[in-house]
Design an enzyme around this catalytic site. Structure first.
Site, PDB file in Angstrom:
ATOM      1  CG  ASN A   1      34.177  35.835   1.447  1.00 14.47           C
ATOM      2  OD1 ASN A   1      33.078  36.226   1.870  1.00 14.47           O
ATOM      3  ND2 ASN A   1      34.539  34.564   1.538  1.00 14.47           N
TER       4      ASN A   1
ATOM      5  CG  ASN B   1      39.276  27.431  -2.313  1.00 15.65           C
ATOM      6  OD1 ASN B   1      38.287  27.673  -1.630  1.00 15.65           O
ATOM      7  ND2 ASN B   1      39.475  28.010  -3.483  1.00 15.65           N
TER       8      ASN B   1
ATOM      9  NE  ARG C   1      40.264  28.484   2.858  1.00 18.81           N
ATOM     10  CZ  ARG C   1      39.543  28.006   1.856  1.00 18.81           C
ATOM     11  NH1 ARG C   1      38.989  28.844   0.989  1.00 18.81           N
ATOM     12  NH2 ARG C   1      39.360  26.703   1.698  1.00 18.81           N
TER      13      ARG C   1
ATOM     14  NE  ARG D   1      40.199  35.462  -1.106  1.00 18.97           N
ATOM     15  CZ  ARG D   1      39.495  34.565  -0.406  1.00 18.97           C
ATOM     16  NH1 ARG D   1      39.786  33.282  -0.501  1.00 18.97           N
ATOM     17  NH2 ARG D   1      38.502  34.945   0.362  1.00 18.97           N
TER      18      ARG D   1
ATOM     19  CG  HIS E   1      37.648  31.638  -4.950  1.00 18.99           C
ATOM     20  ND1 HIS E   1      37.249  31.176  -3.706  1.00 18.99           N
ATOM     21  CD2 HIS E   1      38.996  31.778  -4.879  1.00 18.99           C
ATOM     22  CE1 HIS E   1      38.306  31.046  -2.922  1.00 18.99           C
ATOM     23  NE2 HIS E   1      39.381  31.406  -3.607  1.00 18.99           N
TER      24      HIS E   1
ATOM     25  CG  ASP F   1      34.728  28.109  -7.396  1.00 22.65           C
ATOM     26  OD1 ASP F   1      34.593  29.211  -6.845  1.00 22.65           O
ATOM     27  OD2 ASP F   1      35.071  27.077  -6.772  1.00 22.65           O
TER      28      ASP F   1
ATOM     29  CB  ALA G   1      31.749  30.811   4.808  1.00 18.61           C
TER      30      ALA G   1
ATOM     31  CB  CYS H   1      32.954  26.320  -2.642  1.00 21.81           C
ATOM     32  SG  CYS H   1      32.729  27.813  -3.563  1.00 21.81           S
TER      33      CYS H   1
END
Ligand code: ARG
Length: 274
Positions: free
Chosen positions: A14, A64, A83, A131, A160, A162, A250, A256
């Site tokens: 990202n 996530n 991930r 995503r 994302h 959120d 990050a 998150c």
């Protein structure tokens, strides 16, 4: 939650990571412990932990892990290979906590990072584009038994849902509208109206104000402008700021770093008129 024992910016998936790849995050442990203390002491929450793993630096972002809908955990299917090995760790931990686990068929889906229940309406906000994939919406509707509102995310910094939207128990929803496509913006305005929509400016959104944790009558976030604090106070909340800058490298902040375990759609209650 998951302790940031092995947290670092090890790869680039990202725009926040692009700028910070290879940087160390010495303050992360301290920042994370302070967040835990706030959620425990002020929010009165109970916290379950998932084991950190050396090869999975982003496992600290437990939002996530999955979408929790009552006793069902819809475990993520990550878009980026970096991930994907987190999926198993999250599934095993959620299963040990007593959740039935499942995953969506043949689509990318990044859990409570991209799917958030409204707290007043029987509705699931679903962010897609960077995503999660749009086609996840129909499966989510079936599994959660509630209406899904798909919202296309258009700014890569808010990759994302959120990072740009935060539904609160009061019924208010914080949103940074420019992160959404024009159609999604119109849908949000129509759904929420002036009464329930709390518009978040770009400055606040870039400081991850939408990535807030609600616990009791507290809202815990990295930073909020005076105007946003006032708006949240008027909605009945006490606002607590805590430095999470090491995690911003990050691309994540307080929300998150947490997964709400008692989650699910609002159910319409039938009034007892006896
Ligand atoms: N580095 C992580 C990623 O790019 C950050 C995830 C942040 N999580 C969130 N729910 N917004 O996937």
């Amino acid at each position: 939650m998951c302790a940031p024992t092995h947290f670092r910016v090890a790869y680039d998936i990202n725009p926040w990571m692009t700028r910070n790849i290879g940087s160390t995050a010495e303050g992360a442990q301290r920042q994370w412990e302070r967040l835990v203390a706030l959620v425990l002491d002020i929010g009165g929450a109970h916290i379950e932990l998932v084991e950190p793993q050396p090869s999975l630096p982003d496992i600290v972002f437990t939002a996530n892990a999955a979408l929790i809908s009552d006793r069902l955990a819809i475990v993520s299917s990550f878009r980026h290979p970096e991930r994907r090995s987190e999926e198993r760790a999250y599934r095993e931990r959620l299963s040990s906590l007593g959740y039935a686990t499942t995953r969506l068929d043949g689509v990318f889906f990044e859990g409570a990072g991209d799917a958030l229940f409204d707290r007043r309406l029987p509705l699931l906000y679903f962010g897609y584009g960077w995503r999660s994939e749009h086609s996840a919406a129909a499966q989510l509707e079936r599994l959660c038994g509630t209406r899904v509102l798909p919202l296309r995310l258009v700014d890569p910094r808010f990759y994302h849902l959120d990072t740009a939207l935060c539904p609160l128990t009061s019924g208010h929803v914080m949103a940074h509208l420019p992160a959404f496509s024009p159609k999604a913006q119109a849908l949000l305005r129509m759904t929420l109206g002036n009464e329930y929509l709390i518009e978040v400016t770009q400055d606040d959104a870039l400081a991850f104000a939408c990535n807030a944790v609600e616990a009791g009558d507290a809202i815990v976030l990295h930073r909020a402008s005076g105007a946003l604090r006032l708006r949240l106070q008027r909605a009945g909340y006490c606002v607590f700021e805590t430095d999470l800058s090491d995690f911003h490298r990050a691309g994540g902040s307080s929300k998150c770093l947490t997964l709400k375990l008692d989650d699910g759609p609002v159910r319409r209650t039938t009034k007892n008129t006896a």
